[in-house]
Write an enzyme that holds these catalytic residues in place. Sequence first.
Site, PDB file in Angstrom:
ATOM      1  N   ASP A 189       0.867  -1.163   0.000  1.00 45.89           N
ATOM      2  CA  ASP A 189       0.000   0.000   0.000  1.00 45.89           C
ATOM      3  C   ASP A 189       0.922   1.237   0.000  1.00 45.89           C
ATOM      4  OD1 ASP A 189      -2.242   1.753   0.675  1.00 45.89           O
ATOM      5  OD2 ASP A 189      -1.344   1.773   2.679  1.00 45.89           O
ATOM      6  N   ASP A 225      -0.063   5.031   1.123  1.00 47.46           N
ATOM      7  CA  ASP A 225      -0.219   5.956   2.247  1.00 47.46           C
ATOM      8  C   ASP A 225      -0.139   5.222   3.587  1.00 47.46           C
ATOM      9  OD1 ASP A 225      -1.393   8.697   0.894  1.00 47.46           O
ATOM     10  OD2 ASP A 225      -1.938   6.895  -0.211  1.00 47.46           O
ATOM     11  N   GLU A 250      -0.567  10.536   4.606  1.00 41.62           N
ATOM     12  CA  GLU A 250      -1.788  10.285   3.842  1.00 41.62           C
ATOM     13  C   GLU A 250      -1.870  11.442   2.846  1.00 41.62           C
ATOM     14  OE1 GLU A 250      -4.168   7.803   3.944  1.00 41.62           O
ATOM     15  OE2 GLU A 250      -3.087   6.691   5.491  1.00 41.62           O
ATOM     16  N   ARG A 296     -14.248  12.777  -0.071  1.00 39.64           N
ATOM     17  CA  ARG A 296     -12.998  13.464   0.310  1.00 39.64           C
ATOM     18  C   ARG A 296     -12.379  14.185  -0.886  1.00 39.64           C
ATOM     19  NH1 ARG A 296      -9.443   9.159   2.344  1.00 39.64           N
ATOM     20  NH2 ARG A 296     -10.978   7.628   1.696  1.00 39.64           N
ATOM     21  N   SER A 323      -2.528   1.684  -4.714  1.00 41.31           N
ATOM     22  CA  SER A 323      -2.919   2.730  -3.786  1.00 41.31           C
ATOM     23  C   SER A 323      -4.308   3.262  -4.067  1.00 41.31           C
ATOM     24  CB  SER A 323      -1.896   3.884  -3.914  1.00 41.31           C
ATOM     25  OG  SER A 323      -2.332   4.999  -3.177  1.00 41.31           O
ATOM     26  N   GLY A 324      -5.055   3.481  -2.978  1.00 43.91           N
ATOM     27  CA  GLY A 324      -6.305   4.239  -3.074  1.00 43.91           C
ATOM     28  C   GLY A 324      -6.030   5.727  -3.157  1.00 43.91           C
ATOM     29  N   LYS A 350      -7.421  -3.605  -5.386  1.00 49.00           N
ATOM     30  CA  LYS A 350      -6.083  -3.868  -4.847  1.00 49.00           C
ATOM     31  C   LYS A 350      -5.767  -5.362  -4.913  1.00 49.00           C
ATOM     32  CE  LYS A 350      -4.951  -0.062  -1.842  1.00 49.00           C
ATOM     33  NZ  LYS A 350      -4.188   0.184  -0.623  1.00 49.00           N
ATOM     34  N   ASN A 406      -8.981  -1.037   3.606  1.00 51.91           N
ATOM     35  CA  ASN A 406      -9.053  -1.296   2.159  1.00 51.91           C
ATOM     36  C   ASN A 406      -7.887  -2.158   1.666  1.00 51.91           C
ATOM     37  OD1 ASN A 406      -7.342   0.952   2.679  1.00 51.91           O
ATOM     38  ND2 ASN A 406      -7.521   1.635   0.553  1.00 51.91           N
TER      39      ASN A 406
HETATM   40 MG   LIG Z   1      -2.600   3.048   3.722  1.00 59.39          MG
END
Ligand SMILES: [Mg+2]
Length: 215
Positions: free
Chosen positions: A15, A17, A24, A60, A103-104, A148, A174
């Site tokens: 991942d 962040d 983040e 967001r 990554s989200g 992911k 996530n």
């Molecule tokens: Mg993260």
Amino acid sequence: MTHRSSPARLLVVLDADSTLIRNEVIELLADEAGRGAEVAAATEAAMRGEVDFATSLRSRVAALRGVPASAFARVIARIEPTAGVTELVEAVHERDGVVAVVSGGFHEILDDIAPRLGVDLWRANRLAVRDGALTGEVDGDIVDAEAKAQALRGWAEELGVDPRRTIAIGDGANDLRMLAAAALGLAFNAKPAVRAHADLVIARTDLRDVVPLLP
Ligand SMILES: [Mg+2]
């Protein structure tokens, strides 16, 4: 990188962040809109798994509307890589492995950070930009928990990596499907919901602690 002559021996997917980096990114972007605290609270809730990730991400990102694209450089300058990332990347490469990030967060930032850290492959969301500013929308499909997991499986297949030699590392809710899709799923810097479901919890926030676990 994708044109290897032989299969990779190992695939490590991180991942971004709070895992690859300490920040983040969406909070740093929200600071540029004066909405950092509000977006940080919403991000925390999403990472604990209290809300649907895609719905949360859309709201967001809506808070980022109007942030100039020139802010990306300021955000990149604030990014701090996680301790031990260089050592982990080197150790994976020494074992003829591939390091990937899914990554989200956002390509606009990862396209700069990932190659500098030696990451071989990466996938993330894209922020829509019009007239030099963020529109407050995500461009294209959202990289959510299932995306992911699919990224990990897809990369393993493309690279010819035995699924038994895949490792996933993440901190947020996530990341849970990705951790489950890997042969070894590691909770790193992780929220309680993630610690409870991972194969193993890395206690220190130092990626060097993953090196002894590499096959
Ligand atoms: Mg993260």
